[in-house]
Design a protein around this motif. Sequence first.
Motif, PDB file in Angstrom:
ATOM      1  N   THR A 133       0.671  39.888  30.382  1.00 37.32           N
ATOM      2  CA  THR A 133       0.363  40.704  31.557  1.00 37.32           C
ATOM      3  C   THR A 133       1.258  41.948  31.586  1.00 37.32           C
ATOM      4  N   GLY A 134       0.621  43.100  31.660  1.00 36.25           N
ATOM      5  CA  GLY A 134       1.368  44.358  31.732  1.00 36.25           C
ATOM      6  C   GLY A 134       1.906  44.846  30.396  1.00 36.25           C
ATOM      7  N   ARG A 135       1.684  44.086  29.341  1.00 34.04           N
ATOM      8  CA  ARG A 135       2.190  44.503  28.019  1.00 34.04           C
ATOM      9  C   ARG A 135       1.289  45.586  27.422  1.00 34.04           C
ATOM     10  N   LYS A 136       1.916  46.513  26.701  1.00 33.00           N
ATOM     11  CA  LYS A 136       1.152  47.587  26.061  1.00 33.00           C
ATOM     12  C   LYS A 136       1.037  47.285  24.567  1.00 33.00           C
ATOM     13  N   LEU A 137      -0.198  47.161  24.112  1.00 36.99           N
ATOM     14  CA  LEU A 137      -0.443  46.795  22.713  1.00 36.99           C
ATOM     15  C   LEU A 137      -1.166  47.938  22.008  1.00 36.99           C
ATOM     16  N   LEU A 138      -0.757  48.194  20.769  1.00 38.03           N
ATOM     17  CA  LEU A 138      -1.479  49.168  19.941  1.00 38.03           C
ATOM     18  C   LEU A 138      -2.189  48.397  18.834  1.00 38.03           C
ATOM     19  N   LEU A 139      -3.520  48.451  18.835  1.00 41.47           N
ATOM     20  CA  LEU A 139      -4.309  47.730  17.832  1.00 41.47           C
ATOM     21  C   LEU A 139      -4.720  48.705  16.742  1.00 41.47           C
ATOM     22  N   ALA A 160      -7.329  39.896  25.206  1.00 38.89           N
ATOM     23  CA  ALA A 160      -6.020  40.477  25.588  1.00 38.89           C
ATOM     24  C   ALA A 160      -6.136  41.167  26.941  1.00 38.89           C
ATOM     25  N   GLU A 161      -7.217  41.902  27.139  1.00 38.65           N
ATOM     26  CA  GLU A 161      -7.376  42.612  28.416  1.00 38.65           C
ATOM     27  C   GLU A 161      -7.626  41.625  29.561  1.00 38.65           C
ATOM     28  N   ALA A 162      -8.309  40.528  29.261  1.00 41.23           N
ATOM     29  CA  ALA A 162      -8.527  39.506  30.302  1.00 41.23           C
ATOM     30  C   ALA A 162      -7.194  38.896  30.751  1.00 41.23           C
ATOM     31  N   GLU A 163      -6.199  38.934  29.862  1.00 39.68           N
ATOM     32  CA  GLU A 163      -4.868  38.410  30.217  1.00 39.68           C
ATOM     33  C   GLU A 163      -3.984  39.470  30.852  1.00 39.68           C
ATOM     34  N   GLY A 164      -4.509  40.681  31.022  1.00 48.30           N
ATOM     35  CA  GLY A 164      -3.731  41.717  31.706  1.00 48.30           C
ATOM     36  C   GLY A 164      -2.977  42.657  30.789  1.00 48.30           C
ATOM     37  N   ALA A 165      -3.202  42.582  29.475  1.00 46.87           N
ATOM     38  CA  ALA A 165      -2.554  43.526  28.556  1.00 46.87           C
ATOM     39  C   ALA A 165      -3.329  44.852  28.557  1.00 46.87           C
ATOM     40  N   ALA A 166      -2.640  45.948  28.247  1.00 49.36           N
ATOM     41  CA  ALA A 166      -3.301  47.246  28.070  1.00 49.36           C
ATOM     42  C   ALA A 166      -3.377  47.498  26.564  1.00 49.36           C
ATOM     43  N   VAL A 167      -4.587  47.615  26.038  1.00 47.28           N
ATOM     44  CA  VAL A 167      -4.735  47.739  24.579  1.00 47.28           C
ATOM     45  C   VAL A 167      -5.218  49.143  24.225  1.00 47.28           C
ATOM     46  N   CYS A 168      -4.434  49.824  23.396  1.00 42.83           N
ATOM     47  CA  CYS A 168      -4.841  51.124  22.864  1.00 42.83           C
ATOM     48  C   CYS A 168      -5.374  50.877  21.447  1.00 42.83           C
ATOM     49  N   LYS A 208       6.344  54.505  19.943  1.00 46.38           N
ATOM     50  CA  LYS A 208       7.383  54.206  20.936  1.00 46.38           C
ATOM     51  C   LYS A 208       6.846  53.861  22.329  1.00 46.38           C
ATOM     52  N   ASP A 209       5.554  54.055  22.547  1.00 47.41           N
ATOM     53  CA  ASP A 209       4.999  53.714  23.863  1.00 47.41           C
ATOM     54  C   ASP A 209       4.525  52.258  23.963  1.00 47.41           C
ATOM     55  N   PHE A 210       4.743  51.461  22.937  1.00 49.29           N
ATOM     56  CA  PHE A 210       4.110  50.128  22.916  1.00 49.29           C
ATOM     57  C   PHE A 210       5.126  48.988  22.788  1.00 49.29           C
ATOM     58  N   ASP A 211       4.728  47.825  23.346  1.00 46.02           N
ATOM     59  CA  ASP A 211       5.541  46.614  23.175  1.00 46.02           C
ATOM     60  C   ASP A 211       5.270  45.970  21.821  1.00 46.02           C
ATOM     61  N   ARG A 246      11.490  50.203  18.636  1.00 46.90           N
ATOM     62  CA  ARG A 246      11.464  48.876  18.000  1.00 46.90           C
ATOM     63  C   ARG A 246      10.410  47.960  18.645  1.00 46.90           C
ATOM     64  N   PRO A 247       9.143  48.343  18.578  1.00 48.50           N
ATOM     65  CA  PRO A 247       8.112  47.419  19.067  1.00 48.50           C
ATOM     66  C   PRO A 247       8.004  46.233  18.112  1.00 48.50           C
ATOM     67  N   LEU A 248       7.406  45.152  18.592  1.00 49.12           N
ATOM     68  CA  LEU A 248       7.080  44.042  17.691  1.00 49.12           C
ATOM     69  C   LEU A 248       5.990  44.523  16.732  1.00 49.12           C
ATOM     70  N   LEU A 249       6.243  44.413  15.435  1.00 51.40           N
ATOM     71  CA  LEU A 249       5.214  44.757  14.447  1.00 51.40           C
ATOM     72  C   LEU A 249       4.553  43.460  14.012  1.00 51.40           C
ATOM     73  N   PHE A 250       3.265  43.325  14.278  1.00 44.58           N
ATOM     74  CA  PHE A 250       2.598  42.075  13.917  1.00 44.58           C
ATOM     75  C   PHE A 250       1.531  42.331  12.864  1.00 44.58           C
ATOM     76  N   ASP A 251       1.778  41.801  11.664  1.00 42.17           N
ATOM     77  CA  ASP A 251       0.845  41.997  10.545  1.00 42.17           C
ATOM     78  C   ASP A 251      -0.163  40.838  10.538  1.00 42.17           C
ATOM     79  N   ALA A 252      -1.341  41.089  11.098  1.00 34.36           N
ATOM     80  CA  ALA A 252      -2.337  40.021  11.261  1.00 34.36           C
ATOM     81  C   ALA A 252      -3.233  39.865  10.051  1.00 34.36           C
TER      82      ALA A 252
END
Length: 444
Positions: A323-329, A353-361, A385-388, A412-418
């Motif tokens: 909730t409230g987290r900013k994600l860059l996809l 992710a959006e249903a859980e309240g995240a903001a996804v760019c 730098k604008d993302f969690d 230093r956002p979390l970098l997640f290699d999916a």
Amino acid sequence: MATAVASACDREGNPYFDVIGVDLPTAEGAAKVEAINRGELPLTTTDEELLAAFAKTRQMGNLHATTDPAAYERADVTVVDIHLDVLRHDAVPSVNFDGFRRAIRVLGERMRPGSLVMVETTVPPGTCERVVAPELAAALRQRGLPEDAILLAHSYERVMPGRDYFRSIVDFWRVYAGVTPHAAEVCAAFLSKVIHVDRYPLTRLHSTTASETGKVLENSYRAVNIAFIEEWGRFAEAVGIDLFEVIDAVRMRPTHSNMRQPGFGVGGYCLTKDPLLAAIAARDLFCRSDISFPFSQQAVAVNDRMPLRTLDELRRRLGGSLTGRKLLLLGVSYRQDVGDTRYSPSEIFVRAAEAEGAAVCCHDPLITFWPELDREVTGPLPSAKDFDAVIFAVPHEEYREIDLAKWLQGSRPLLFDANNVLSASQREAARLLECPIGSIGRGL
Ligand SMILES: NC(=O)c1ccc[n+]([C@@H]2O[C@H](COP(=O)([O-])OP(=O)(O)OC[C@H]3O[C@@H](n4cnc5c(N)ncnc54)[C@H](O)[C@@H]3O)[C@@H](O)[C@H]2O)c1
């Protein structure tokens, strides 16, 4: 396929065929037709050979498009490449043949005796014999013609959208079959002009049902292979090993060389539905509901859930809530180097992710508008730098070449290699920059 057929030439460089692409007079169909007639390919591609072949047909003037079914009256061969969707709203998947039947009926009403219908659409096995042939026969009867006056064959594309889109049609092995031996021969003669059969010989099967089964089996095999690896990815993450390294080692065995790897998900129009077609065929075309395909059905269910695993990992690593987290996809198309978003795993991810309240760019180098989500996709790569968290979802070339030190600019956002996007040196750079990093399939 239309480009492949139109660009096929004899030794003197003369084209074998005049090609007319036919689509429906819908907004989408008309847009494709107009694009082709303006000399523009109606899809985004990174394949230079496809672009060059399309340009060559423009020069030769032998590829046009129309929404007028009168084109079928001129055809020696009609290649049927229309869609046939699997309906998955209910627990029991099904196919609605109505639109497909109507398309075939028009061919029966319009095509000349002695011409060939070659079905390429991926269909429930048995469709040519039990749906297409009766539909053609009914239309021919009404015309006072013999029921088999139009020849019928099946051959499936193994086309691989991406950098080798064009070659995956003309430089690849093909399977085919005819409803009669004569139809099979005419089909083989046609394919032999389009495909480099000297290097990639055709494989003839004994019936169209066998050929249709080949396509469905191939894609079911691949979907099951991917779903099978999913549980090993989770194990690797839990026990602290790199499953990609393990798989590379296993692939050294020729018998295991095509083992798939963990990732973000399975998308596109084919692998998400084709494994369901055999069960539909058994039930609806052969009245054999007793024959089931548990592996294939389970594979589709597992693969559908894959993007949610990335979401689970992000939630865990970001303190238990999105909730409230900013994600860059990074990546919304279903595959690298492809500008197609149909059934993309990114869609499942963004909706959840959006249903859980995240903001996804969302960013994708090949997509400007995402029709399924009805939204613009950002063009230039946004600043990190604008993302969690940043999720590397699709291994587009642009992401594999990111200079992380330059792009992160101290953030230093979390970098997640999916999806095994980042190279070993990119991962090492992230560690040196003290950036938190996670991945699917790696527990290191
Ligand atoms: N996309 C791939 O990589 C791929 C690979 C192998 C097989 N296939 C199979 O090929 C088929 C087509 O796939 P696609 O991705 O090109 O689908 P698509 O939906 O992009 O294209 C199908 C087109 O057919 C048109 N159409 C539908 N009914 C028609 C009619 N009666 N007359 C004329 N046009 C009609 C639609 O308007 C649409 O433009 C499917 O069966 C698919 O499973 C696709």
